[in-house]
Design a protein around this motif. Structure first.
Motif, PDB file in Angstrom:
ATOM      1  N   GLY A 120       0.813  -1.214   0.000  1.00 45.05           N
ATOM      2  CA  GLY A 120       0.000   0.000   0.000  1.00 45.05           C
ATOM      3  C   GLY A 120       0.843   1.257   0.000  1.00 45.05           C
ATOM      4  N   GLU A 121       2.043   1.175   0.567  1.00 47.13           N
ATOM      5  CA  GLU A 121       2.915   2.342   0.662  1.00 47.13           C
ATOM      6  C   GLU A 121       3.646   2.637  -0.635  1.00 47.13           C
ATOM      7  N   THR A 122       3.799   1.628  -1.507  1.00 48.76           N
ATOM      8  CA  THR A 122       4.589   1.824  -2.722  1.00 48.76           C
ATOM      9  C   THR A 122       3.731   2.022  -3.969  1.00 48.76           C
ATOM     10  N   LYS A 123       2.440   1.823  -3.872  1.00 48.44           N
ATOM     11  CA  LYS A 123       1.581   1.973  -5.055  1.00 48.44           C
ATOM     12  C   LYS A 123       1.609   3.416  -5.558  1.00 48.44           C
ATOM     13  N   ASP A 124       1.852   3.570  -6.870  1.00 53.68           N
ATOM     14  CA  ASP A 124       1.863   4.880  -7.536  1.00 53.68           C
ATOM     15  C   ASP A 124       2.875   5.848  -6.925  1.00 53.68           C
ATOM     16  N   ILE A 125       3.964   5.321  -6.414  1.00 50.45           N
ATOM     17  CA  ILE A 125       4.957   6.179  -5.765  1.00 50.45           C
ATOM     18  C   ILE A 125       5.739   7.016  -6.773  1.00 50.45           C
ATOM     19  N   GLY A 173      10.815  -3.837 -10.033  1.00 54.13           N
ATOM     20  CA  GLY A 173      10.157  -4.256  -8.801  1.00 54.13           C
ATOM     21  C   GLY A 173       8.735  -4.698  -9.081  1.00 54.13           C
ATOM     22  N   ARG A 174       7.805  -3.748  -9.003  1.00 57.72           N
ATOM     23  CA  ARG A 174       6.407  -4.045  -9.323  1.00 57.72           C
ATOM     24  C   ARG A 174       5.827  -2.911 -10.158  1.00 57.72           C
ATOM     25  N   GLY A 175       4.970  -3.280 -11.104  1.00 55.22           N
ATOM     26  CA  GLY A 175       4.421  -2.312 -12.042  1.00 55.22           C
ATOM     27  C   GLY A 175       3.519  -1.284 -11.400  1.00 55.22           C
ATOM     28  N   ASP A 176       2.852  -1.648 -10.295  1.00 49.72           N
ATOM     29  CA  ASP A 176       1.907  -0.692  -9.704  1.00 49.72           C
ATOM     30  C   ASP A 176       2.600   0.427  -8.933  1.00 49.72           C
ATOM     31  N   ALA A 177       3.933   0.436  -8.928  1.00 50.69           N
ATOM     32  CA  ALA A 177       4.651   1.564  -8.318  1.00 50.69           C
ATOM     33  C   ALA A 177       4.629   2.803  -9.205  1.00 50.69           C
ATOM     34  N   VAL A 178       4.260   2.628 -10.482  1.00 52.76           N
ATOM     35  CA  VAL A 178       4.370   3.701 -11.471  1.00 52.76           C
ATOM     36  C   VAL A 178       2.994   4.149 -11.950  1.00 52.76           C
ATOM     37  N   VAL A 179       2.788   5.456 -11.981  1.00 52.74           N
ATOM     38  CA  VAL A 179       1.609   6.023 -12.656  1.00 52.74           C
ATOM     39  C   VAL A 179       1.974   6.100 -14.136  1.00 52.74           C
ATOM     40  N   GLU A 180       1.459   5.186 -14.920  1.00 50.70           N
ATOM     41  CA  GLU A 180       1.952   4.992 -16.286  1.00 50.70           C
ATOM     42  C   GLU A 180       1.689   6.189 -17.186  1.00 50.70           C
ATOM     43  N   LEU A 228      11.362  -0.858 -18.455  1.00 52.75           N
ATOM     44  CA  LEU A 228      10.293  -1.445 -17.650  1.00 52.75           C
ATOM     45  C   LEU A 228      10.265  -2.951 -17.841  1.00 52.75           C
ATOM     46  N   ASP A 229      10.617  -3.665 -16.789  1.00 55.44           N
ATOM     47  CA  ASP A 229      10.466  -5.127 -16.800  1.00 55.44           C
ATOM     48  C   ASP A 229       9.131  -5.519 -16.192  1.00 55.44           C
ATOM     49  N   VAL A 230       8.477  -4.567 -15.540  1.00 55.61           N
ATOM     50  CA  VAL A 230       7.173  -4.804 -14.920  1.00 55.61           C
ATOM     51  C   VAL A 230       6.243  -3.652 -15.276  1.00 55.61           C
ATOM     52  N   VAL A 231       4.980  -3.974 -15.496  1.00 51.56           N
ATOM     53  CA  VAL A 231       3.960  -2.978 -15.806  1.00 51.56           C
ATOM     54  C   VAL A 231       2.688  -3.359 -15.058  1.00 51.56           C
ATOM     55  N   LYS A 232       1.719  -2.458 -15.054  1.00 45.35           N
ATOM     56  CA  LYS A 232       0.509  -2.724 -14.275  1.00 45.35           C
ATOM     57  C   LYS A 232      -0.303  -3.874 -14.848  1.00 45.35           C
ATOM     58  N   GLU A 233      -0.418  -3.945 -16.159  1.00 40.99           N
ATOM     59  CA  GLU A 233      -1.145  -5.039 -16.801  1.00 40.99           C
ATOM     60  C   GLU A 233      -0.153  -5.892 -17.569  1.00 40.99           C
ATOM     61  N   GLU A 234      -0.033  -7.142 -17.162  1.00 42.96           N
ATOM     62  CA  GLU A 234       0.897  -8.051 -17.830  1.00 42.96           C
ATOM     63  C   GLU A 234       0.141  -9.261 -18.373  1.00 42.96           C
ATOM     64  N   PRO A 235       0.433  -9.668 -19.625  1.00 43.32           N
ATOM     65  CA  PRO A 235       1.343  -9.034 -20.582  1.00 43.32           C
ATOM     66  C   PRO A 235       0.859  -7.623 -20.976  1.00 43.32           C
ATOM     67  N   LEU A 236       1.812  -6.780 -21.330  1.00 46.27           N
ATOM     68  CA  LEU A 236       1.459  -5.433 -21.772  1.00 46.27           C
ATOM     69  C   LEU A 236       0.642  -5.532 -23.060  1.00 46.27           C
ATOM     70  N   PRO A 237      -0.568  -4.941 -23.092  1.00 45.04           N
ATOM     71  CA  PRO A 237      -1.410  -5.058 -24.298  1.00 45.04           C
ATOM     72  C   PRO A 237      -0.721  -4.505 -25.537  1.00 45.04           C
ATOM     73  N   GLU A 238      -0.992  -5.127 -26.670  1.00 43.12           N
ATOM     74  CA  GLU A 238      -0.382  -4.704 -27.929  1.00 43.12           C
ATOM     75  C   GLU A 238      -0.695  -3.259 -28.264  1.00 43.12           C
ATOM     76  N   SER A 239      -1.833  -2.772 -27.803  1.00 40.94           N
ATOM     77  CA  SER A 239      -2.246  -1.405 -28.115  1.00 40.94           C
ATOM     78  C   SER A 239      -1.650  -0.367 -27.168  1.00 40.94           C
ATOM     79  N   HIS A 240      -0.895  -0.806 -26.173  1.00 39.09           N
ATOM     80  CA  HIS A 240      -0.371   0.136 -25.181  1.00 39.09           C
ATOM     81  C   HIS A 240       0.651   1.068 -25.830  1.00 39.09           C
TER      82      HIS A 240
END
Length: 315
Positions: free
Chosen positions: A202-207, A226-233, A250-262
């Motif tokens: 909870g402390e690292t989300k969107d940091i 680390g984790r994708g939810d640390a970043v406001v994409e 970015l080795d991690v993103v909020k939605e994995e796999p990263l959608p082709e349309s991203h």
């Protein structure tokens, strides 16, 4: 009974059975097999993504879960805590491969690997490609555990100035400076490289939001493994397009796999890898070594578990 949903080779299965001849192991090949045996399991060995309330409801005898990865995102912590189920993970075994990933990717950016490869494919001999050096730069590592410390150790081989940011800010080997998380914004302007190895809490989300990217140098490279939810994409995308920072890895993103349309895919100054910084041919061997140590604790009834999760905190 010890039930595995985690797939391990016959070699590893045989070793476990030889090392623990008095234990009953069941190595499952499918979710259906897990359902057949989970009701008798006292120990469950998994990579973690199949542990939910439904599985726990069927596991009436379960006392301990060994997760063969570091990630514990999405676990039903309340249920586990209410039932006093011990949870351990494999954090600490990722240092070698993830630190090598970090250094290799920073070199990729500074040595213009994308452009070099494109030129090779097109049979273009171009000596005007702008090559840079990572040596003698300043690196901030956010998350100074086993992985972050190994990144810092390798960074010192390149004579970098290393700054650690962690929850406590305690002094650690291989770091020239150490700060607590509430000082993150103050130290960000110092860095050529920002490497994030934060877990998901909870402390690292969107940091990492617009405020943080704005404070980074225009030439900074941001790497998140680390984790994708640390970043406001959306904020990261804006920072790249406005050249607030130079490059994002970015080795991690909020939605994995990263959608082709991203839109990340089409940005020249964003490098995407498929959450594989922790991959290694030695991975299962290292993870099972943690499990074996913990299994000895379980058999002997001792409170000596490696990497026991604090279920109230979620890490």
């Amino acid at each position: 009974m010890i039930v595995f949903s985690a797939k391990v080779s016959k070699k590893h299965q045989d070793k476990l059975q030889t090392s623990f001849p008095n234990q009953s192991f069941v190595f499952c090949d499918s979710a259906q097999e897990v359902k057949q045996h989970i009701g008798e399991a006292e120990v469950y060995v998994t990579f973690g993504d199949d542990v939910d309330e439904a599985l726990l409801a069927s596991a009436s005898k379960l006392k301990w879960i060994q997760i063969l990865s570091a990630g514990i995102d999405g676990l039903p912590f309340d249920v586990l805590q209410n039932r006093n189920i011990i949870v351990t993970n494999a954090r600490g075994i990722h240092g070698i491969q993830m630190s090598e990933y970090a250094i290799s990717m920073l070199l990729q950016v500074y040595r213009q690997a994308k452009e070099v490869i494109r030129n090779e494919e097109k049979q273009v001999w171009d000596k005007s490609v702008r090559i840079n050096e990572i040596s003698n730069k300043t690196m901030i590592i956010v998350g100074t555990g086993a992985i972050g410390s190994e990144v810092a150790r390798l960074a010192k081989a390149f004579r970098m100035h290393t700054i650690g940011v962690s929850k406590t800010g305690r002094t650690l080997e291989f770091f020239d400076e150490n700060y607590s998380m509430d000082m993150l914004n103050e130290v960000l302007p110092k860095a050529d490289f920002i490497v994030s190895v934060l877990p998901s809490t909870g402390e690292t989300k969107d940091i990492y939001a617009w405020e943080q990217f704005k404070k980074m140098k225009n030439g900074a490279v941001f790497l998140n493994m680390g984790r994708g939810d640390a970043v406001v994409e959306d904020d990261l995308l804006t920072a790249i397009r406005k050249q607030e920072i130079s490059h994002a890895i970015l080795d991690v993103v909020k939605e994995e796999p990263l959608p082709e349309s991203h839109p990340f895919w089409k940005e020249e100054n964003i490098t995407i890898t498929p959450h594989f910084s922790g991959v290694s041919p030695e991975y299962v061997k290292r993870a099972l070594a943690v499990f074996e140590d913990n299994l000895n604790c379980f058999i002997e009834g001792k409170d000596c578990y490696i990497n026991q999760i604090n279920l109230s905190r979620g890490y």
